[in-house]
Design an enzyme around this catalytic site. Structure first.
Site, short mmCIF file in Angstrom:
data_model
loop_
_atom_site.label_atom_id
_atom_site.label_comp_id
_atom_site.label_asym_id
_atom_site.label_seq_id
_atom_site.Cartn_x
_atom_site.Cartn_y
_atom_site.Cartn_z
N GLU A 33 -0.69 -1.00 -9.65
CA GLU A 33 -0.22 0.10 -8.79
C GLU A 33 -1.17 1.28 -8.88
OE1 GLU A 33 1.83 -0.39 -6.19
OE2 GLU A 33 3.36 -1.07 -7.61
N GLY A 124 11.24 3.23 4.59
CA GLY A 124 11.14 4.33 3.62
C GLY A 124 11.54 3.92 2.22
N GLY A 126 9.47 1.91 0.13
CA GLY A 126 8.33 1.50 -0.68
C GLY A 126 8.01 0.02 -0.54
N LEU A 127 8.56 -0.63 0.49
CA LEU A 127 8.23 -2.05 0.71
C LEU A 127 7.27 -2.21 1.89
CD1 LEU A 127 11.75 -3.65 0.12
CD2 LEU A 127 9.88 -3.43 -1.51
N SER A 128 6.66 -1.10 2.27
CA SER A 128 5.61 -1.09 3.30
C SER A 128 6.08 -1.48 4.69
CB SER A 128 4.45 -2.01 2.89
OG SER A 128 3.82 -1.48 1.79
N SER A 130 5.83 0.49 7.05
CA SER A 130 4.81 1.03 7.96
C SER A 130 3.61 0.07 8.07
CB SER A 130 4.38 2.43 7.55
OG SER A 130 4.06 2.47 6.19
N GLU A 162 -3.98 4.14 9.44
CA GLU A 162 -3.09 4.98 8.62
C GLU A 162 -3.85 6.18 8.04
OE1 GLU A 162 0.03 2.99 6.74
OE2 GLU A 162 0.52 4.67 5.43
N ASP A 174 -1.35 -2.66 1.05
CA ASP A 174 -0.16 -2.99 1.83
C ASP A 174 -0.53 -3.78 3.09
OD1 ASP A 174 0.88 -1.34 -0.08
OD2 ASP A 174 1.22 0.36 1.26
N TYR A 224 0.70 11.71 -3.21
CA TYR A 224 -0.19 10.55 -3.15
C TYR A 224 -1.63 11.02 -2.94
CZ TYR A 224 -1.98 5.98 -1.82
OH TYR A 224 -2.69 4.81 -1.78
C1 GLA Z 1 1.14 2.90 -1.30
C2 GLA Z 1 -0.22 2.77 -0.62
C3 GLA Z 1 -1.03 1.64 -1.23
C4 GLA Z 1 -1.10 1.74 -2.75
C5 GLA Z 1 0.30 1.97 -3.33
C6 GLA Z 1 0.27 2.26 -4.81
O1 GLA Z 1 1.92 1.78 -1.05
O2 GLA Z 1 -0.06 2.54 0.75
O3 GLA Z 1 -2.33 1.62 -0.67
O4 GLA Z 1 -1.99 2.74 -3.15
O5 GLA Z 1 0.97 3.05 -2.71
O6 GLA Z 1 -0.18 1.16 -5.51
#
Ligand code: GLA
Length: 391
Positions: A33, A124, A126-128, A130, A162, A174, A224
């Protein structure tokens, strides 16, 4: 899903023509991560949850898009030649960004298209979600207009959009996971050169459980970008004394030797995480290949601690979920997953204890935070692409 999408598509945009089906998944990261913008390794897998669409190309420059997940937005109708970077955090900003990214990077998008989409994953969290929308756009454009590009290019276009359209300085993990996922496998990706290997997740007695904290703290986006900047500052201090390109080039021992060269103590902690997390990820994949899930789980736990203490991207809710999971004898490992500041944890749990896990964690989470959490069993799935519509 496609039956519903097709029905709505025909109602909104009419019958006829070549209407095609597409899917792009979300992802869960098992370990690695905040390493993807530090030249390190990541180990995500695509999920079977994501975004679905049906689409048909047009012969002018107009797009008409409708998202059944956000029906109140109505039909978005725009000219693709007029797209320009902006971000309101809305689903169509991510779609627009990808169309724009294609054009910016020399992939000719000849026309617009009509599309109806729908998600079956939590946004929203954290499972991407987007990245899943971005990769959905990428495969639609690639396929409808027969553009000669690889799926890795699709991942790159998602990240580019993005970064440049939506103003989020993310790495490539992601989008790569969504584009390149493979059923029953995780992807061991070296983000310094995009070399990757699939590693089978052939667990016989364990399940991967995602727990959604249902919180999303506001500072996520800006924090971030701060972490990225702090990591870069640490790298530039280290470059004065070591011959490295990224933090991912260092092992723990070399880092310890030179860490005092990083003048800012906060940046030093960030770099410590980036280096140790990369080493943990490499080790974790080796453990998995040797079927040593116990060691794999310990590395997941260490990853959480490092994200909490050194990278400082966890939050009280995620810490509660991880801590409560660590107490259970049938949990092999548990950690926050994704960018942090809310979202989900990922845990490896003995199959026979999954329902007990959900009961205990839900109860303790409620007791300690007053909140309800949600669980999903992760089923590693295939990456984005065209799918058969069986209407
Ligand atoms: C988000 C970002 C990824 C990565 C993670 C952390 O999901 O989109 O590119 O940096 O955080 O690992």
């Amino acid at each position: 899903m496609f039956g519903e999408l097709l029905k709505v598509f025909k109602e909104k945009f009419g019958e006829g023509g070549d209407i095609r089906g597409y899917f792009a998944p979300g992802r869960v990261n098992l370990i690695g991560e905040h390493t993807d913008y530090n030249g390190g390794h990541v180990f995500p897998c695509a999920l079977t949850m994501g975004n679905y669409a049906v689409a048909r190309k047009r012969d002018d420059d107009i797009i008409r898009w409708f998202n059944l997940t956000y029906p109140d937005n109505g039909v978005i109708e725009k000219n693709i030649r007029e797209f320009a970077p902006e971000d309101n955090g809305l689903w169509y900003d991510y779609q627009e960004g990808v169309v724009w990214a294609f054009m910016q990077n020399g992939f000719h998008v000849p026309h617009g298209y009509d599309m109806v989409m729908k998600s079956d994953m939590p946004a929203g969290s954290g499972l991407s979600a987007s990245a899943s929308i971005e990769e959905l756009a990428a495969v639609i454009i690639k396929d409808l207009f027969d553009i000669d590009m690889t799926m890795v290019d699709c991942a790159r276009m998602g990240q580019y959009s993005e970064n440049e359209y939506n103003g989020m300085n993310c790495g490539i993990m992601d989008q790569f996971a969504s584009a390149m996922g493979k059923k029953d496998n995780a992807i061991f990706l070296d983000t310094s050169n995009l070399q990757y290997e699939y590693v089978p997740l052939n667990f016989t007695d364990e399940k991967i459980i995602i727990t959604n904290s249902k919180v999303k703290h506001k500072l996520a986006g800006s924090a971030y970008n701060d972490r990225r900047r702090e990591s870069e500052e640490a790298l530039s201090d280290l470059k004065k004394v070591c011959d490295i390109k990224t933090l991912g080039d260092l092992d723990n021992e070399t880092f310890r030797k030179y860490e005092d060269e990083i003048s800012d103590p906060v940046c030093r902690k960030r770099a410590k995480h980036a280096v140790s997390e990369n080493q943990r990820t490499i080790k974790a994949v080796e453990c998995l290949r040797n079927s040593d899930l116990i060691a794999f789980g310990h590395l997941m736990n260490e990853s959480h601690v490092s994200l909490r203490d050194d990278y400082e991207v966890s939050c009280p809710e995620l810490d509660v979920l991880a801590e409560e999971a660590w107490k259970l004898p049938y949990v092999l490992g548990s950690r926050m997953t994704g960018g942090g500041f809310g979202g989900c944890t990922v845990s490896i749990v003995k199959s026979e204890n999954t329902s007990d896990f959900c009961d205990v964690i839900a109860r303790e989470y409620k007791k300690r935070t007053g909140l309800d959490c949600e669980f999903y069993i992760a089923d590693p799935g295939d990456g984005a692409g065209r799918r058969q519509i069986n209407d």
